[in-house]
Design a protein around this motif. Sequence first.
Motif, mmCIF file in Angstrom:
data_model
loop_
_atom_site.group_PDB
_atom_site.id
_atom_site.type_symbol
_atom_site.label_atom_id
_atom_site.label_comp_id
_atom_site.label_asym_id
_atom_site.label_seq_id
_atom_site.Cartn_x
_atom_site.Cartn_y
_atom_site.Cartn_z
ATOM 1 N N LEU A 151 0.821 -1.213 0.000
ATOM 2 C CA LEU A 151 0.000 0.000 0.000
ATOM 3 C C LEU A 151 0.852 1.259 0.000
ATOM 4 O O LEU A 151 0.435 2.293 -0.546
ATOM 5 C CB LEU A 151 -0.944 -0.010 1.201
ATOM 6 C CG LEU A 151 -2.033 -1.090 1.163
ATOM 7 C CD1 LEU A 151 -2.928 -0.996 2.387
ATOM 8 C CD2 LEU A 151 -2.872 -0.985 -0.113
ATOM 9 N N ASP A 152 2.025 1.196 0.595
ATOM 10 C CA ASP A 152 2.933 2.338 0.560
ATOM 11 C C ASP A 152 3.365 2.639 -0.867
ATOM 12 O O ASP A 152 3.494 3.801 -1.267
ATOM 13 C CB ASP A 152 4.155 2.037 1.436
ATOM 14 C CG ASP A 152 5.059 3.243 1.609
ATOM 15 O OD1 ASP A 152 4.550 4.376 1.630
ATOM 16 O OD2 ASP A 152 6.287 3.051 1.725
ATOM 17 N N LYS A 153 3.548 1.584 -1.678
ATOM 18 C CA LYS A 153 4.011 1.769 -3.049
ATOM 19 C C LYS A 153 2.874 2.038 -4.027
ATOM 20 O O LYS A 153 3.003 2.868 -4.939
ATOM 21 C CB LYS A 153 4.768 0.513 -3.513
ATOM 22 C CG LYS A 153 6.155 0.350 -2.937
ATOM 23 C CD LYS A 153 6.845 -0.832 -3.600
ATOM 24 C CE LYS A 153 8.276 -0.954 -3.143
ATOM 25 N NZ LYS A 153 8.992 -2.047 -3.854
ATOM 26 N N TYR A 154 1.759 1.330 -3.864
ATOM 27 C CA TYR A 154 0.745 1.313 -4.914
ATOM 28 C C TYR A 154 -0.631 1.812 -4.467
ATOM 29 O O TYR A 154 -1.503 1.992 -5.310
ATOM 30 C CB TYR A 154 0.602 -0.107 -5.471
ATOM 31 C CG TYR A 154 1.917 -0.702 -5.905
ATOM 32 C CD1 TYR A 154 2.604 -0.176 -7.000
ATOM 33 C CD2 TYR A 154 2.486 -1.771 -5.220
ATOM 34 C CE1 TYR A 154 3.823 -0.713 -7.401
ATOM 35 C CE2 TYR A 154 3.710 -2.314 -5.611
ATOM 36 C CZ TYR A 154 4.371 -1.785 -6.696
ATOM 37 O OH TYR A 154 5.566 -2.310 -7.077
ATOM 38 N N GLY A 155 -0.822 1.990 -3.172
ATOM 39 C CA GLY A 155 -2.118 2.460 -2.693
ATOM 40 C C GLY A 155 -2.202 3.971 -2.749
ATOM 41 O O GLY A 155 -1.829 4.663 -1.810
ATOM 42 N N LYS A 156 -2.694 4.494 -3.835
ATOM 43 C CA LYS A 156 -2.639 5.940 -4.077
ATOM 44 C C LYS A 156 -3.889 6.690 -3.608
ATOM 45 O O LYS A 156 -3.859 7.915 -3.483
ATOM 46 C CB LYS A 156 -2.420 6.202 -5.571
ATOM 47 C CG LYS A 156 -1.167 5.539 -6.136
ATOM 48 C CD LYS A 156 0.091 5.920 -5.365
ATOM 49 C CE LYS A 156 1.333 5.266 -5.958
ATOM 50 N NZ LYS A 156 2.553 5.546 -5.168
ATOM 51 N N THR A 157 -4.976 5.994 -3.356
ATOM 52 C CA THR A 157 -6.189 6.701 -2.967
ATOM 53 C C THR A 157 -6.148 7.061 -1.477
ATOM 54 O O THR A 157 -5.392 6.471 -0.696
ATOM 55 C CB THR A 157 -7.434 5.843 -3.232
ATOM 56 O OG1 THR A 157 -7.434 4.728 -2.333
ATOM 57 C CG2 THR A 157 -7.457 5.332 -4.669
ATOM 58 N N GLU A 158 -6.970 8.009 -1.114
ATOM 59 C CA GLU A 158 -7.050 8.426 0.291
ATOM 60 C C GLU A 158 -7.483 7.264 1.178
ATOM 61 O O GLU A 158 -6.976 7.081 2.291
ATOM 62 C CB GLU A 158 -8.039 9.592 0.420
ATOM 63 C CG GLU A 158 -8.139 10.162 1.826
ATOM 64 C CD GLU A 158 -9.056 11.362 1.887
ATOM 65 O OE1 GLU A 158 -9.596 11.640 2.986
ATOM 66 O OE2 GLU A 158 -9.250 12.019 0.831
#
Length: 581
Positions: A151-158
């Motif tokens: 999620l740090d790399k690919y989780g871009k949504t709020e």
Amino acid sequence: MTSDPIDYSDWEAGRDCNYWTLDRTLQAAAQRAYSGEDFEWAEPRLRELGSVTGNTIVDHSDTIDRHGPELHSYDRWGEIQNEVEYHPKQYENERITYSEFGLSHDVFHAPADREEPLGFAHALTMETILSFVDPGFVCPVAMTVGAAIVLDKYGKTERQQEYFRRLTTRDPDEYIEGAMFLTEKQGGSDVGANETIATETDEEGVYHLTGEKWFCSNIDAEGTLALARREGAPDGTKGLSLFVLPHTKENGERNDQLYRRLKDKLGTISVPTGEVELNGAEAYLVGEPENGFNYMTEMLNFERLSNAAASIGIMGRCLLESKIQAANREAFDRTIDQFPLMRRDLIEMAVDYEAATAFVFETARLLDKAEKRDDDDARRLLRLFVPIAKYRTAREAVDTASYACEILGGNGYVRGFATARLLRDAQVLPIWEGTSNILSLDVLRVLERENAHEMLIEAITERLDSIDHSALTESASTVETEFTDLQKALLTLAREDREYAQLQAKELVDYIYDVFVAAELLTVAQDELRDGNGRMALVAQLFIDRLDNNEARGITSGSRRKTEAFDTIVRYADVASEQLK
């Protein structure tokens, strides 16, 4: 630098002690993996964790093993509730790990008295210490860090950043754990056969998942990552997307899934592992669609390395229990550590442990070089070393735990003694995150697709070229011969057909491990010799003495007898005498 020998007769068992200060092997390997400043900051905290684990968590974990999680799928009215009931000591272990020691926090966010986060070697060192008492508990811990990496790399949504925040917080009222719903009944290790379907909703990025997941550890985690196939997506792994699949929806209701049952497992009782039926469960797309398997491998790699950390944790605890038993148990008017055979056994167990720990922490160092410094060469070697580390250490954990039971005699097989439980827990380690066959095939793929042999040869050459101490030259010569044969083996498999390469894959994995570890131990030994300590030189010599001098481990022989003899040996088929070679 010299140290006084440890008198293991001062303890009655491997508890009520400090696992960090008693394990000089772990201390030295971790120090090599950390940067200098990071280790200076971390060492007092690792010492404290070693004490808390050896005096508090060890008791909690024994209690949890006797009173494991219980699943309540339905309430009294027959409505699905999916509630997992834990022993209160489980929550105390979580508080200590996530809040007090910040295991999942400090590798993503700077601790209060630092400017930068720690490397992943820090999380893996803490996982190793915790695995001295409960690798089952470490499973959710590792998945929490792994899910946070993704999620740090690919989780871009709020929304996804909020899950990342809660996976990595120290706040005892806020933290959540991670999980990975990967395995399906019809697919197993063949992830591309997964059948779970993701149906898009009116809200962007929100899907409903329908299908079954078969082996779901930490079943009620709020930070679960799951693979599913969007409608119309291609078959195989190329068609899979990755989703956050929470236990609880944002409106506070339980998600639309049924936890059918918890597995009645041999060991790792503390982590609830079960079967999940997804009935339109709400989930949130991570990153780009149809790229889910690539994202999940980021988590899977950390899980595999965590599996290796758990393995050396079990090996370290089993070795400690064996040393204490041998120092206290009397037979024929002597403690049994005075007898030649027992001394030989303990030495061989200790050398295995030194080798495994050296390999795992060198792989942890590569992980930090790849992730923190964006080093492509380190990343290529890391992709080769991770499956090797997981494969070899898992098997050695089982063997070490089994022999530790033997050293304790009948007590070693009795519940209530540590070795019986450690053996039960160890047996899952060759299964979690890919079996030995799957890992060996992964090694072949990395060698073929990424030319990882180039980095391997460079790494071994660099180590062997640095050896110039007279006490090590004979051993270094043996390793150089093996290294030459290893390169022949690599070349042979690169030229042979796929079936022959697969036939020899495990032999190759063991060969890479043995040669690299031998070179690594020589390097460590030379550094210690410069400080006047020859202990690691003895460790290196004893490890290298085991190396098989048959040319290239038989890989270059071209023999296919192991497959050609299958019907005769396994299925009891007749074979004519003239067919024998």
